[in-house]
Design an enzyme around this catalytic site. Structure first.
Site: not given
Ligand code: AMP
Length: 183
Positions: A71, A108
């Protein structure tokens, strides 16, 4: 009144457009669906205008916009077009043809890897990173390492949404973070 002192446009229409999807993609996660923002021309324009403002507020010249799979591509390419800059993709592993650099990071559950073409950025270039959402910061932190590996520097990181309770911005090595919407 000059453009620089115009009041910042309200983010209320962006908040109103985000759709919460409970228990997706797995139980306990509230997925923030940002697609309705793209579907409506007014919120699409508003999001890109606000991203551009954030980019112009950075105290450095920006050479390229770098978007995160998938996205981040949608907002990043529109922002790059608006700013007259080039757009570069950070992809999940195995998608890019040719010589690539990679950085692995912990999720995770398990591991993931982000990749860029080795010649996508030039040493000394300044870039702005963009994605739809900052959660734990693992993906963006890996992308910043990857940009560094190619010899470029991340001047700022832009997100449509920041899940502040997950503390992701602390993982981004002091890169200035701007999130349009915060939860
Ligand atoms: P992180 O690496 O944990 O910061 O996760 C970020 C990536 O995961 C981004 O590319 C988001 O599109 C996706 N993502 C993680 N959590 C969510 C959420 N609650 N809703 C939508 N997309 C998420």
């Amino acid at each position: 009144m000059s453009a620089s002192v115009l009041p910042r446009q309200s983010t209320a229409p962006l908040y109103a457009a985000i759709r919460d999807v409970p228990d997706f993609p797995k139980p306990g996660i509230v997925f923030k669906d940002i697609m309705p923002i793209l579907a409506d021309p007014a919120t699409l324009r508003l999001s890109i205008d606000l991203f551009e403002e954030a980019c112009l507020a950075l105290p450095a010249k920006v050479d390229k916009i770098v978007g995160i799979d998938a996205r981040g591509f949608l907002f990043g390419a529109a922002l790059a077009y608006k700013m007259g800059l080039g757009f570069i993709a950070v992809r999940k592993s195995g998608k890019l043809p040719g010589k690539t650099e990679a950085v692995a990071y912990t999720l995770e559950y398990g591991e993931s890897t982000v990749e860029m073409l080795s010649d996508a950025l030039h040493p000394g270039e300044s870039v702005v990173l963009i994605d739809d959402l900052l959660a734990t910061g693992g993906t963006a932190a890996a992308a910043i390492k990857l940009i560094e590996k190619l010899g470029a520097k991340t001047m700022g990181a832009l997100f449509l949404v920041e899940l502040e309770f997950l503390g992701g911005r602390a993982r981004l090595d002091g890169v200035p973070v701007t999130a349009l919407l915060k939860y």
